[in-house]
Design an enzyme around this catalytic site. Structure first.
Site, PDB file in Angstrom:
ATOM      1  N   ALA A 243       0.928  -1.250  -0.047  1.00 20.55           N
ATOM      2  CA  ALA A 243      -0.083   0.001  -0.049  1.00 20.55           C
ATOM      3  C   ALA A 243       0.882   1.220   0.020  1.00 20.55           C
ATOM      4  CB  ALA A 243      -0.897   0.083   1.284  1.00 20.55           C
ATOM      5  N   LYS A 244       0.247   2.394  -0.217  1.00 18.00           N
ATOM      6  CA  LYS A 244       1.087   3.780  -0.126  1.00 18.00           C
ATOM      7  C   LYS A 244       0.073   4.639  -0.210  1.00 18.00           C
ATOM      8  CE  LYS A 244       5.596   4.786  -0.318  1.00 18.00           C
ATOM      9  NZ  LYS A 244       6.688   4.193   0.009  1.00 18.00           N
ATOM     10  N   GLY A 245       0.622   5.831   0.469  1.00 23.77           N
ATOM     11  CA  GLY A 245      -0.267   6.976   0.483  1.00 23.77           C
ATOM     12  C   GLY A 245       0.280   8.226   0.048  1.00 23.77           C
TER      13      GLY A 245
END
Ligand code: NAD
Length: 430
Positions: free
Chosen positions: A118-120
């Protein structure tokens, strides 16, 4: 990259400007022939599982209202909860966050920590915000993505321009929304809030450990090596410090503010102190200033460490690189076209999904310590980190030799195989 069939590019991505996501798609195409029967699941890697785009409004100190674009992308959760950092940068885009989340999927599998990818990020230059504005933006962003994060769902961590303080605000905001202190929702926290000893240095330390392994494989003596580093933050700064402590010489450093060079070696602790005070290498008196930043790539060095942003090593500069080893501290710093040039020129590229996996490895240790409320010594953490990094590198090195492929392809074979095996065993629901 050849034109992809239309159905392979999600309609929300600009197919004419794929950016980092295009790099990811090409990397997946390159590994697919090596995946055997698992290749039938490969399409799953070409589209993220879940994307959340949020509006992040804040009240500025002067009373005006500002809006920022925020993202959280969960690329794949076949092997466990999503895991990956949060970036605050003016160039953050959906394509970038998608690619960064995908690289986390392969990285977490390559070092075998039980996470998906995941990444943001928020599209903002945080240097333009006051401390109060930065805190309000972080808290609003956390509240907006609150519905998809959690210690068993998706665990953010620091990335470019985010740090322990940002993680503390994220942890507090999530906890306020939950009604109880939930330290395991983010990693990279301050030690006083359930952070782990060794986490701050972990990514740079991992870069250093695999760098030593790679150097040993090609008969290079690290203690005499000349190093050039792009990005002098959490990753590049720590890696530079550890290499110099081992006797290497850092001859060039580039960051967002400029490039410094010194043939006889930059005094790394003094440069670190300068950057801590002034925010960048610009104005450093202990080295020459290189006015033309593009010259950085042709500096005479043995080990080049890109530790800033994506696509920095590309067709334009790959031929001028003089290093024998490239250690990818950054995520996605080398384009596939540059990979080909470097491969032909016999430059050893240690790919991001192995080289910079030390951060997520100690994040995993932090998460485990938070769950058990039992904390380890720094010595234990560094020992376990070193063991995992060495094992991951050795496995990838061996596979690369056996299959006669680059280290990147080998790392992708290891990572994608683990992810797709998990996908196949779980099956499709319903
Ligand atoms: P950071 O914010 O601490 O440092 C970023 C550095 O990059 C700074 O020195 C900045 O000046 C430099 N930089 C920014 N724009 C630049 C430009 N256009 N040209 C040259 N330099 C530029 O960030 P970080 O945590 O060190 O992350 C650096 C890279 O490492 C990123 O690609 C990130 O995804 C990756 N990474 C970080 C971690 C981690 O634990 N922090 C883990 C794995 C990978």
């Amino acid at each position: 990259m050849e034109a992809l069939p239309a159905h392979q590019i999600p309609s929300y991505i600009d197919s004419a400007h794929l950016g980092p996501w295009g790099v990811w798609l090409e990397q997946i195409d390159r590994v697919t022939p090596h995946l055997g029967k698992l290749a039938r699941w490969v399409e799953t890697l070409k589209r993220p599982k879940r994307i959340l785009i949020v509006d992040v409004p804040i009240e500025r100190d002067d009373g005006s209202i500002a809006h920022f674009e925020g993202y959280r992308v969960q690329h794949n959760t076949s092997r466990g909860p999503g895991k990956g950092g949060v970036r605050f940068h003016q160039d953050v885009s959906l394509s970038e966050v998608m690619a960064l989340s995908a690289w986390m999927t392969v990285k977490n599998a390559a070092v075998n920590v039980p996470y998906g990818g995941a990444k943001g990020g928020i599209r903002v230059d945080p240097r333009t915000l006051s401390p109060g504005e930065l805190q309000r933006m972080t808290r609003r962003y956390t509240s907006e993505i609150n519905i998809i994060i959690g210690p068993n769902k998706d665990i953010p961590a620091p990335d470019v321009n985010t740090n322990e303080q940002i993680m503390a605000w994220m942890m507090d905001t999530y906890s306020m929304n939950q009604g109880s202190t939930t330290s395991g929702v983010v990693t990279g926290k301050p030690i006083s809030l359930g952070g782990s000893l060794g986490r701050r240095d972990a990514t740079g330390r991992g870069v250093y450990v695999v760098g030593c392994e790679a150097a040993a494989r090609i008969g290079m003596d690290v203690s005499g090596a000349r190093i050039a580093v792009q990005g002098f933050g959490n990753v590049g700064g720590v890696a530079a410090r550890l290499f110099t402590e081992a006797g290497a010489t850092v001859v060039a450093v580039q960051d967002h503010s400029g490039t410094v060079f010194k043939e006889s070696g930059i005094d790394v602790p003094t440069l670190l102190a300068h950057v801590a005070e002034h925010g960048g290498v610009a104005g450093f008196a202990g080295a020459e200033i290189m006015a033309d930043g593009s010259q950085f790539w042709s500096v005479d060095c043995d080990i080049l460490i890109p530790a800033a942003l994506e696509q920095q090593i590309n067709e334009k500069n790959a031929n001028s690189i003089r290093a024998r080893i490239i250690l990818e501290g950054a995520n996605g710093p080398t384009t596939p076209a540059a990979d080909d040039v470097l491969h032909q020129r016999n430059v050893l590229v240690v790919p991001d999904v192995v080289a910079n996996a030390g951060g997520v490895t100690v994040s995993y240790f932090e998460w485990v310590q938070d769950f058990s409320s039992f904390f380890w010594t720094e010595e234990e953490i560094n020992l376990r980190l070193t063991r995992i990094m060495k094992e991951a590198f050795a496995g990838v090195w061996l596979l690369a030799q056996e299959r006669k492929v680059s280290l990147r392809t080998a790392a992708f074979i290891v990572g994608c195989t683990r992810v797709l095996q998990a996908r196949e065993m779980r099956g499709l629901y319903p």
